[in-house]
Design a protein around this motif. Structure first.
Motif, mmCIF file in Angstrom:
data_model
loop_
_atom_site.group_PDB
_atom_site.id
_atom_site.type_symbol
_atom_site.label_atom_id
_atom_site.label_comp_id
_atom_site.label_asym_id
_atom_site.label_seq_id
_atom_site.Cartn_x
_atom_site.Cartn_y
_atom_site.Cartn_z
ATOM 1 N N GLU A 132 0.834 -1.213 0.000
ATOM 2 C CA GLU A 132 0.000 0.000 0.000
ATOM 3 C C GLU A 132 0.862 1.255 0.000
ATOM 4 O O GLU A 132 0.563 2.242 -0.703
ATOM 5 C CB GLU A 132 -0.919 -0.019 1.215
ATOM 6 N N LEU A 133 1.936 1.218 0.748
ATOM 7 C CA LEU A 133 2.842 2.361 0.803
ATOM 8 C C LEU A 133 3.536 2.580 -0.541
ATOM 9 O O LEU A 133 3.656 3.722 -1.020
ATOM 10 C CB LEU A 133 3.889 2.124 1.892
ATOM 11 N N ALA A 134 3.989 1.498 -1.166
ATOM 12 C CA ALA A 134 4.646 1.613 -2.472
ATOM 13 C C ALA A 134 3.691 2.184 -3.519
ATOM 14 O O ALA A 134 4.088 2.990 -4.371
ATOM 15 C CB ALA A 134 5.164 0.246 -2.914
ATOM 16 N N GLU A 135 2.428 1.778 -3.455
ATOM 17 C CA GLU A 135 1.447 2.313 -4.401
ATOM 18 C C GLU A 135 1.223 3.801 -4.157
ATOM 19 O O GLU A 135 1.122 4.598 -5.095
ATOM 20 C CB GLU A 135 0.131 1.536 -4.266
ATOM 21 N N ALA A 136 1.134 4.189 -2.877
ATOM 22 C CA ALA A 136 0.902 5.599 -2.567
ATOM 23 C C ALA A 136 2.050 6.479 -3.032
ATOM 24 O O ALA A 136 1.839 7.614 -3.480
ATOM 25 C CB ALA A 136 0.689 5.762 -1.065
ATOM 26 N N LEU A 137 3.275 5.955 -2.943
ATOM 27 C CA LEU A 137 4.457 6.742 -3.293
ATOM 28 C C LEU A 137 4.889 6.565 -4.746
ATOM 29 O O LEU A 137 5.804 7.266 -5.196
ATOM 30 C CB LEU A 137 5.619 6.347 -2.372
ATOM 31 N N GLY A 138 4.263 5.649 -5.455
ATOM 32 C CA GLY A 138 4.732 5.333 -6.797
ATOM 33 C C GLY A 138 6.153 4.818 -6.784
ATOM 34 O O GLY A 138 6.947 5.085 -7.678
ATOM 35 N N ALA A 139 6.484 4.069 -5.728
ATOM 36 C CA ALA A 139 7.872 3.676 -5.482
ATOM 37 C C ALA A 139 8.190 2.325 -6.104
ATOM 38 O O ALA A 139 7.310 1.495 -6.354
ATOM 39 C CB ALA A 139 8.136 3.615 -3.981
ATOM 40 N N GLY A 140 9.470 2.110 -6.333
ATOM 41 C CA GLY A 140 9.976 0.780 -6.620
ATOM 42 C C GLY A 140 10.442 0.140 -5.332
ATOM 43 O O GLY A 140 10.819 0.832 -4.380
ATOM 44 N N LEU A 196 18.632 -9.727 1.214
ATOM 45 C CA LEU A 196 18.560 -11.174 1.069
ATOM 46 C C LEU A 196 17.602 -11.773 2.093
ATOM 47 O O LEU A 196 16.785 -12.647 1.775
ATOM 48 C CB LEU A 196 19.963 -11.780 1.222
ATOM 49 N N LEU A 197 17.656 -11.288 3.343
ATOM 50 C CA LEU A 197 16.727 -11.764 4.371
ATOM 51 C C LEU A 197 15.308 -11.287 4.114
ATOM 52 O O LEU A 197 14.351 -11.888 4.597
ATOM 53 C CB LEU A 197 17.186 -11.303 5.750
ATOM 54 N N GLY A 198 15.157 -10.226 3.353
ATOM 55 C CA GLY A 198 13.835 -9.692 3.061
ATOM 56 C C GLY A 198 13.199 -10.273 1.812
ATOM 57 O O GLY A 198 12.059 -9.920 1.477
ATOM 58 N N LYS A 199 13.872 -11.173 1.121
ATOM 59 C CA LYS A 199 13.335 -11.739 -0.126
ATOM 60 C C LYS A 199 11.949 -12.354 0.054
ATOM 61 O O LYS A 199 11.084 -12.190 -0.817
ATOM 62 C CB LYS A 199 14.320 -12.769 -0.690
ATOM 63 N N PRO A 200 11.662 -13.088 1.155
ATOM 64 C CA PRO A 200 10.334 -13.687 1.266
ATOM 65 C C PRO A 200 9.213 -12.716 1.639
ATOM 66 O O PRO A 200 8.047 -13.135 1.683
ATOM 67 C CB PRO A 200 10.513 -14.727 2.394
ATOM 68 N N VAL A 201 9.517 -11.455 1.910
ATOM 69 C CA VAL A 201 8.499 -10.547 2.448
ATOM 70 C C VAL A 201 7.398 -10.268 1.431
ATOM 71 O O VAL A 201 6.209 -10.349 1.737
ATOM 72 C CB VAL A 201 9.149 -9.228 2.924
ATOM 73 N N LEU A 202 7.783 -9.931 0.204
ATOM 74 C CA LEU A 202 6.808 -9.544 -0.822
ATOM 75 C C LEU A 202 6.861 -10.508 -1.998
ATOM 76 O O LEU A 202 7.901 -11.121 -2.280
ATOM 77 C CB LEU A 202 7.102 -8.127 -1.341
ATOM 78 N N ASP A 203 5.753 -10.586 -2.707
ATOM 79 C CA ASP A 203 5.665 -11.391 -3.919
ATOM 80 C C ASP A 203 6.540 -10.750 -4.997
ATOM 81 O O ASP A 203 6.290 -9.617 -5.419
ATOM 82 C CB ASP A 203 4.207 -11.458 -4.367
ATOM 83 N N GLU A 204 7.551 -11.471 -5.454
ATOM 84 C CA GLU A 204 8.450 -10.911 -6.468
ATOM 85 C C GLU A 204 7.810 -10.859 -7.852
ATOM 86 O O GLU A 204 8.412 -10.359 -8.789
ATOM 87 C CB GLU A 204 9.760 -11.704 -6.511
ATOM 88 N N ALA A 205 6.574 -11.361 -7.976
ATOM 89 C CA ALA A 205 5.842 -11.201 -9.234
ATOM 90 C C ALA A 205 5.248 -9.800 -9.365
ATOM 91 O O ALA A 205 4.790 -9.427 -10.451
ATOM 92 C CB ALA A 205 4.732 -12.244 -9.334
ATOM 93 N N LEU A 206 5.253 -9.016 -8.287
ATOM 94 C CA LEU A 206 4.763 -7.637 -8.373
ATOM 95 C C LEU A 206 5.570 -6.875 -9.421
ATOM 96 O O LEU A 206 6.801 -6.971 -9.459
ATOM 97 C CB LEU A 206 4.884 -6.953 -7.012
ATOM 98 N N PRO A 207 4.917 -6.103 -10.272
ATOM 99 C CA PRO A 207 5.639 -5.460 -11.389
ATOM 100 C C PRO A 207 6.661 -4.421 -10.955
ATOM 101 O O PRO A 207 7.561 -4.086 -11.728
ATOM 102 C CB PRO A 207 4.514 -4.816 -12.206
ATOM 103 N N PHE A 208 6.545 -3.917 -9.720
ATOM 104 C CA PHE A 208 7.486 -2.898 -9.238
ATOM 105 C C PHE A 208 8.517 -3.470 -8.270
ATOM 106 O O PHE A 208 9.295 -2.731 -7.689
ATOM 107 C CB PHE A 208 6.724 -1.741 -8.572
ATOM 108 N N HIS A 209 8.530 -4.805 -8.094
ATOM 109 C CA HIS A 209 9.507 -5.450 -7.210
ATOM 110 C C HIS A 209 10.739 -5.793 -8.038
ATOM 111 O O HIS A 209 10.691 -6.621 -8.941
ATOM 112 C CB HIS A 209 8.917 -6.706 -6.589
ATOM 113 N N THR A 210 11.850 -5.162 -7.713
ATOM 114 C CA THR A 210 13.059 -5.310 -8.529
ATOM 115 C C THR A 210 13.907 -6.506 -8.119
ATOM 116 O O THR A 210 14.955 -6.759 -8.718
ATOM 117 C CB THR A 210 13.919 -4.036 -8.445
ATOM 118 N N GLY A 211 13.486 -7.253 -7.085
ATOM 119 C CA GLY A 211 14.262 -8.396 -6.638
ATOM 120 C C GLY A 211 15.261 -7.998 -5.557
ATOM 121 O O GLY A 211 15.220 -6.911 -4.985
#
Length: 597
Positions: free
Chosen positions: A229-237, A242-257
């Motif tokens: 929700e925060l990334a959408e509000a900010l238009g952020a990437g 490495l420890l944070g890799k499981p936090v978000l779905d990497e299929a999200l179009p703005f998730h750079t890995g």
């Protein structure tokens, strides 16, 4: 209990704190505690093959469950062996309690057999709390303080148990007299959020930014929805440690890995071009992959104030829980109609995914290790737990394995210790025996201690509700990560004597233990191997014979940064060196570089 000993009190106190299992290895220095565990029947005692892996299991238990991990060892060599797993817990901020035996108090200081000054030995790794119990009356208080400190500071602590204290009669827990401290178990979890003024300052800074990047770490695990929700509000990437890799779905179009040396080109672009950085629950040490100092204004959210400003100059530090803090921050932000930066990020994400696909499907001799991890992405069960070792497999995990939402994955990240995948996987499986586990390792880590802990898998798997425990071994007879570090960091050719590993029949070893073994030598066999392993009626080891010539290439580096690799490979007069040089040029070309010949 009549005739109860101090050890019975120790075991009962662990149960009062909700400890479900203790990982360790027996020895005469802890026979008192072993007897108490036998009498009580809980917590469960899990016998590892080595005290080091017992400590890894305790750390893994903390990571997968979010609770306290407990390990147990005798004095002397056993206590020394625990250190590596405890440092893993310290560097990755995990609550672990070490219970360590000691010789009887009457001989301490005499240089007795197996006598080590354990307070001094553990003084760094358990810096928040390490104490020896000299009297029975101390034990309840010491255990309560050690456990409370481990949970509160997310770090390892230690209680040292001399043998004569272990077997002494249990004290009266209701004693009320001078010199006796009466304590009780329990630690409430607070709701922690920053002050209103700090939230306002953070919102103003983020609103002022035109190119916002968000870096998520393990501290954002319970805040995935809020981060999106925060990334959408900010238009952020968004990028991840490495420890944070499981936090978000990497299929999200703005998730750079993943960011850093083993990260993606898209993450490199995000960090290199942002003007505003928001760090959420991350302490990632790859400082050279952050924005250059002065390039970006920064806000950081962390529940541990010691982390704030520790990796990048932070203008607005926010001390608080990630989810609570983001929820308080969102209403203060101004909607952002301009999506040009987001579009730029999403274009780089699409480009990176194409690069990753090209690299994974490139031909190799006999098999490209990247493809083995790439092929797992579409097959990983949605309720799986993943354990990752340290080495070249970490790169392929970071870049090519897409984790389904809800799938947890852990590794020894900041300590980066080889040999963690099997003990981590066992801890995950014992905590949730109904869920499949996939452990990813190289042959170096497997030879270090994985072959031994496969015995533990073979010993315990029949008790699991779901018998699937898949071990992938990337077999290339090379300590590949260090081979590439020798080339990249030192400009040296691969040192054969230090890097070449003895051959080992990993799949056959699994079969000798009564497990299932699969040997893969061709890309046409990879999909079938994964399908077979993930539907087997017992644990399975996949031995993938892979090419050590595939580069461990940092993303988006100018030619000057990789010139040492080219120079070193040019001095390797071997077929491996020639193939590695060709693969390096090919992978650089996928990023758009035309390096000099």
């Amino acid at each position: 209990m009549a005739d109860a000993t101090v050890s019975d009190l120790v075991v009962a106190r662990l149960a009062d704190w909700g400890v479900g299992r203790v990982f360790g290895y027996s020895g005469d220095g802890i026979d008192g505690v072993m007897g108490a565990l036998r009498r009580a029947g809980r917590p469960e005692f899990v016998q590892a093959r080595h005290e080091e892996t017992a400590a890894f299991m305790a750390c893994g238990h903390a990571k997968y469950t979010g609770g306290l991990g407990v390990c147990l060892s005798t004095q002397g060599p056993g206590a020394v062996h625990l250190l590596n797993g405890l440092y893993d817990a310290r560097l990755d901020s995990q609550p672990v309690l070490a219970l360590v035996g000691q010789q009887v108090t009457s001989v301490l200081g005499s240089g007795y057999q197996q006598e080590i000054d354990l307070v001094r030995l553990y003084g760094d790794v358990c810096a928040q709390f390490v104490q020896t119990a000299y009297t029975p009356e101390q034990l309840p208080m010491l255990l309560d303080r050690a456990i409370r400190t481990a949970l509160a500071t997310r770090s390892p602590t230690c209680v040292i148990l001399p043998h004569d204290v272990q077997i002494a009669p249990a004290p009266d827990l209701g004693a009320h007299q001078h010199g006796i401290m009466v304590t009780n178990p329990g630690l409430p979890v607070p709701e922690l959020r920053p002050r209103a003024g700090d939230l306002r300052a953070a919102a103003d800074l983020l609103d002022a930014g035109e190119r916002v990047a968000i870096l998520v770490g393990q501290g954002a695990r319970a805040a995935a929805g809020e981060v999106i929700e925060l990334a959408e509000a900010l238009g952020a990437g968004v990028t991840a440690s490495l420890l944070g890799k499981p936090v978000l779905d990497e299929a999200l179009p703005f998730h750079t890995g993943v960011m850093g040396h083993l990260g993606s080109t898209a993450s490199s672009m995000l960090m290199n071009e942002c003007d505003t950085l928001l760090i959420i629950g991350s302490n990632d040490p790859w400082s050279e992959f952050y924005p250059a100092p002065g390039q970006a204004r920064a806000v950081q959210i962390d529940i541990d104030g010691r982390r704030l400003g520790g990796r990048y100059p932070v203008e607005v530090p926010l001390l608080g829980d990630a989810a609570e803090t983001i929820r308080a921050l969102l209403p203060l932000l101004t909607p952002r109609p301009d999506r040009s930066w987001r579009q730029r990020v999403e274009g780089e994400v699409t480009r990176w995914r194409d690069i990753a696909r090209q690299r994974a499907t490139a031909e190799a001799e006999p098999l490209n290790p990247q493809y083995v991890l790439h092929a797992l992405s579409d097959r990983l069960p949605g309720d799986a737990q993943v354990a990752v070792d340290v080495g070249s497999v970490t790169y392929w995990y970071a870049r090519h394995l897409r984790l389904p939402v809800g799938v947890d994955a852990h590794l020894s990240s900041t300590l980066a210790s080889m040999g963690s995948a099997l003990p981590y996987g066992l801890a995950a499986k014992l905590a949730a025996p109904h869920r499949p586990v996939v452990a990813l390792a190289g042959d170096g880590a497997m030879q270090m201690n994985g072959l031994a802990e496969l015995l533990t898998v073979a010993h315990r798997w029949r008790d699991w509700a779901d018998p699937r425990f898949v071990v992938l071994v990337l077999h290339n007879r090379d300590l590949a990560e260090v081979s590439w570090e020798q080339r990249e960091m030192e400009g040296d050719p691969r040192f054969v004597d230090s890097q070449r590993l003895p051959d080992a029949p990993y799949a056959r070893w699994a079969e000798l233990l009564g497990l299932h073994g699969v040997r893969v030598t061709s890309p046409t066999e990879v999909d079938t191997a994964w399908d077979e392993a993930l539907s087997a009626d017992r644990p399975t080891l996949i031995e993938a014979i892979v090419d050590p010539a595939i580069p461990l290439l940092p993303p988006a580096q100018p030619y000057e940064k990789v010139a040492t690799m080219y120079e070193a490979l040019g001095r390797e007069a071997t077929d491996l060196g020639r193939r590695a040089l060709a693969h390096l040029r090919r992978e650089r070309a996928t990023e758009g570089f035309d390096d000099p010949q």
